[in-house]
Design a protein around this motif. Structure first.
Motif, PDB file in Angstrom:
ATOM      1  N   SER A  62      -7.910   3.628  14.888  1.00  0.00           N
ATOM      2  CA  SER A  62      -7.290   2.880  14.663  1.00  0.00           C
ATOM      3  C   SER A  62      -5.636   2.224  16.239  1.00  0.00           C
ATOM      4  N   LYS A  63      -4.369   1.435  15.335  1.00  0.00           N
ATOM      5  CA  LYS A  63      -3.504   0.912  16.292  1.00  0.00           C
ATOM      6  C   LYS A  63      -2.894   1.607  15.775  1.00  0.00           C
ATOM      7  N   HIS A  64      -2.827   2.273  15.017  1.00  0.00           N
ATOM      8  CA  HIS A  64      -1.407   2.916  14.268  1.00  0.00           C
ATOM      9  C   HIS A  64      -1.795   4.112  14.702  1.00  0.00           C
ATOM     10  N   LEU A  65      -2.572   4.985  15.476  1.00  0.00           N
ATOM     11  CA  LEU A  65      -2.593   6.120  15.726  1.00  0.00           C
ATOM     12  C   LEU A  65      -1.870   6.359  17.058  1.00  0.00           C
ATOM     13  N   ILE A  66      -1.059   7.660  17.697  1.00  0.00           N
ATOM     14  CA  ILE A  66      -0.198   6.818  19.115  1.00  0.00           C
ATOM     15  C   ILE A  66      -1.163   6.624  19.612  1.00  0.00           C
ATOM     16  N   GLU A  68      -1.623   6.125  24.034  1.00  0.00           N
ATOM     17  CA  GLU A  68      -1.577   6.044  25.419  1.00  0.00           C
ATOM     18  C   GLU A  68      -0.377   6.393  26.078  1.00  0.00           C
ATOM     19  N   ASP A  69       0.034   4.956  25.587  1.00  0.00           N
ATOM     20  CA  ASP A  69       1.576   4.928  25.562  1.00  0.00           C
ATOM     21  C   ASP A  69       2.304   5.845  25.317  1.00  0.00           C
ATOM     22  N   GLY A  70       1.992   6.744  24.470  1.00  0.00           N
ATOM     23  CA  GLY A  70       2.869   7.439  23.236  1.00  0.00           C
ATOM     24  C   GLY A  70       3.514   6.457  22.037  1.00  0.00           C
ATOM     25  N   TYR A  71       2.932   4.804  21.598  1.00  0.00           N
ATOM     26  CA  TYR A  71       3.606   4.181  20.353  1.00  0.00           C
ATOM     27  C   TYR A  71       2.142   3.946  19.842  1.00  0.00           C
ATOM     28  N   SER A  72       2.700   4.125  18.413  1.00  0.00           N
ATOM     29  CA  SER A  72       1.853   3.193  17.741  1.00  0.00           C
ATOM     30  C   SER A  72       1.811   1.516  18.014  1.00  0.00           C
ATOM     31  N   HIS A  73       0.471   0.625  17.602  1.00  0.00           N
ATOM     32  CA  HIS A  73       0.460  -0.850  18.080  1.00  0.00           C
ATOM     33  C   HIS A  73       0.165  -1.293  17.506  1.00  0.00           C
ATOM     34  N   ALA A  74       0.170  -0.541  16.009  1.00  0.00           N
ATOM     35  CA  ALA A  74      -0.350  -0.875  14.196  1.00  0.00           C
ATOM     36  C   ALA A  74       1.233  -1.593  13.760  1.00  0.00           C
ATOM     37  N   VAL A  75       1.122  -2.412  12.885  1.00  0.00           N
ATOM     38  CA  VAL A  75       1.667  -2.453  11.347  1.00  0.00           C
ATOM     39  C   VAL A  75       1.683  -2.737  10.384  1.00  0.00           C
ATOM     40  N   ASP A  76       1.398  -2.290   9.239  1.00  0.00           N
ATOM     41  CA  ASP A  76       0.598  -3.043   7.820  1.00  0.00           C
ATOM     42  C   ASP A  76       2.589  -3.601   7.312  1.00  0.00           C
ATOM     43  N   LEU A  77       2.546  -4.211   6.984  1.00  0.00           N
ATOM     44  CA  LEU A  77       3.450  -4.998   6.292  1.00  0.00           C
ATOM     45  C   LEU A  77       3.114  -5.389   4.509  1.00  0.00           C
ATOM     46  N   VAL A  78       4.742  -5.376   4.375  1.00  0.00           N
ATOM     47  CA  VAL A  78       4.225  -6.150   2.823  1.00  0.00           C
ATOM     48  C   VAL A  78       4.838  -6.943   2.358  1.00  0.00           C
ATOM     49  N   CYS A  79       4.288  -7.975   1.273  1.00  0.00           N
ATOM     50  CA  CYS A  79       5.429  -8.960   0.675  1.00  0.00           C
ATOM     51  C   CYS A  79       6.132  -8.612   0.084  1.00  0.00           C
ATOM     52  N   TYR A  80       6.459  -9.198  -0.204  1.00  0.00           N
ATOM     53  CA  TYR A  80       7.982  -9.608  -1.680  1.00  0.00           C
ATOM     54  C   TYR A  80       8.437 -10.789  -1.960  1.00  0.00           C
ATOM     55  N   ASP A  81       8.666 -11.294  -3.072  1.00  0.00           N
ATOM     56  CA  ASP A  81       9.327 -12.418  -3.664  1.00  0.00           C
ATOM     57  C   ASP A  81       9.114 -12.479  -5.490  1.00  0.00           C
ATOM     58  N   GLY A  82      10.357 -11.216  -5.653  1.00  0.00           N
ATOM     59  CA  GLY A  82      10.400 -11.140  -6.971  1.00  0.00           C
ATOM     60  C   GLY A  82       9.660  -9.314  -7.157  1.00  0.00           C
ATOM     61  N   GLY A  83       8.855  -8.923  -6.673  1.00  0.00           N
ATOM     62  CA  GLY A  83       8.024  -7.977  -6.889  1.00  0.00           C
ATOM     63  C   GLY A  83       7.081  -7.919  -5.103  1.00  0.00           C
ATOM     64  N   PRO A 145     -16.560 -10.097   5.042  1.00  0.00           N
ATOM     65  CA  PRO A 145     -15.595  -9.955   6.060  1.00  0.00           C
ATOM     66  C   PRO A 145     -14.530  -8.876   6.148  1.00  0.00           C
ATOM     67  N   PHE A 146     -13.863  -9.034   6.464  1.00  0.00           N
ATOM     68  CA  PHE A 146     -12.895  -7.200   6.565  1.00  0.00           C
ATOM     69  C   PHE A 146     -11.481  -7.844   6.481  1.00  0.00           C
ATOM     70  N   LEU A 147     -10.975  -8.630   5.441  1.00  0.00           N
ATOM     71  CA  LEU A 147      -9.719  -9.143   5.666  1.00  0.00           C
ATOM     72  C   LEU A 147      -8.525  -7.954   5.457  1.00  0.00           C
ATOM     73  N   ASP A 148      -7.804  -7.767   6.053  1.00  0.00           N
ATOM     74  CA  ASP A 148      -6.532  -7.109   5.910  1.00  0.00           C
ATOM     75  C   ASP A 148      -5.014  -7.510   6.329  1.00  0.00           C
ATOM     76  N   GLY A 149      -4.721  -8.381   5.318  1.00  0.00           N
ATOM     77  CA  GLY A 149      -3.939  -9.592   5.659  1.00  0.00           C
ATOM     78  C   GLY A 149      -2.551  -8.658   5.884  1.00  0.00           C
ATOM     79  N   PRO A 150      -2.291  -7.754   5.624  1.00  0.00           N
ATOM     80  CA  PRO A 150      -0.480  -7.281   6.028  1.00  0.00           C
ATOM     81  C   PRO A 150      -0.976  -6.511   7.226  1.00  0.00           C
ATOM     82  N   HIS A 151      -1.272  -6.143   7.729  1.00  0.00           N
ATOM     83  CA  HIS A 151      -2.147  -5.329   9.473  1.00  0.00           C
ATOM     84  C   HIS A 151      -1.925  -6.465  10.624  1.00  0.00           C
ATOM     85  N   TRP A 152      -1.458  -5.650  11.276  1.00  0.00           N
ATOM     86  CA  TRP A 152      -1.343  -6.220  12.489  1.00  0.00           C
ATOM     87  C   TRP A 152      -0.945  -5.781  13.318  1.00  0.00           C
ATOM     88  N   GLN A 153      -1.335  -5.679  15.246  1.00  0.00           N
ATOM     89  CA  GLN A 153      -2.293  -4.831  16.493  1.00  0.00           C
ATOM     90  C   GLN A 153      -1.604  -6.008  17.264  1.00  0.00           C
TER      91      GLN A 153
END
Length: 157
Positions: A62-66, A68-83, A145-153
């Motif tokens: 996973s790019k969420h793991l640290i 070689e440059d010492g950083y994570s290269h991924a984020v997961d986001l959650v959308c809100y619209d009244g919850g 398909p593996f749809l991981d809509g909340p994931h960006w890397q």
């Protein structure tokens, strides 16, 4: 409407590559049409293994793991619209905001709902269309398909 990162989201960006963190910030504060938060940036290997065994991820690299440059290269986001919202149209809109922000920052991104596009920032195609193309490619190959809509890397720095 202007949105801002919560303290929790800001904390979840600690250890994330600075260009990716800046992209998230710009996407939310400048380009977003609805609110979102950061649910995950850095992830440890034990968590990744647990997610793999549950089917929530398909890799231990996973790019969420640290990286070689010492950083994570991924984020997961959650959308809100009244919850919290999990419907894909929210993530398609967020993907458009993330792409505009990434272009401004000079970052290439891969979105988890259109893996086959690679760096989707290089394309002007509609994010919904890219997701549908990915789904079609996987099904034609006899795979789900593996749809991981909340994931960006990061695709390229």
């Amino acid at each position: 409407m202007a949105f801002k990162l919560s303290k929790r989201s800001t904390s979840n960006l600690e250890g994330v590559h600075p260009k990716l963190a800046r992209t998230v910030f710009l996407a939310l504060t400048v380009y977003a049409v609805h609110d979102f938060g950061v649910t995950c940036g850095v992830r440890d290997l034990a968590t990744q293994k647990r997610l793999l065994s549950s089917g929530a991820t398909q890799t231990l690299r996973s790019k969420h793991l640290i990286q070689e440059d010492g950083y994570s290269h991924a984020v997961d986001l959650v959308c809100y619209d009244g919850g919290v919202r999990w419907e894909m149209p929210y993530y398609v809109q967020t993907a458009e905001a993330m792409r505009m922000a990434a272009r401004q920052v000079g970052l290439g991104l891969t979105w988890g709902a259109c893996w086959s596009a690679g760096d989707y920032c290089e394309s002007d195609d509609d994010c919904q269309d890219m997701m549908e193309d990915y789904i079609t490619l996987r099904r034609q190959a006899g795979r789900n398909p593996f749809l991981d809509g909340p994931h960006w890397q990061i695709a390229s720095v």
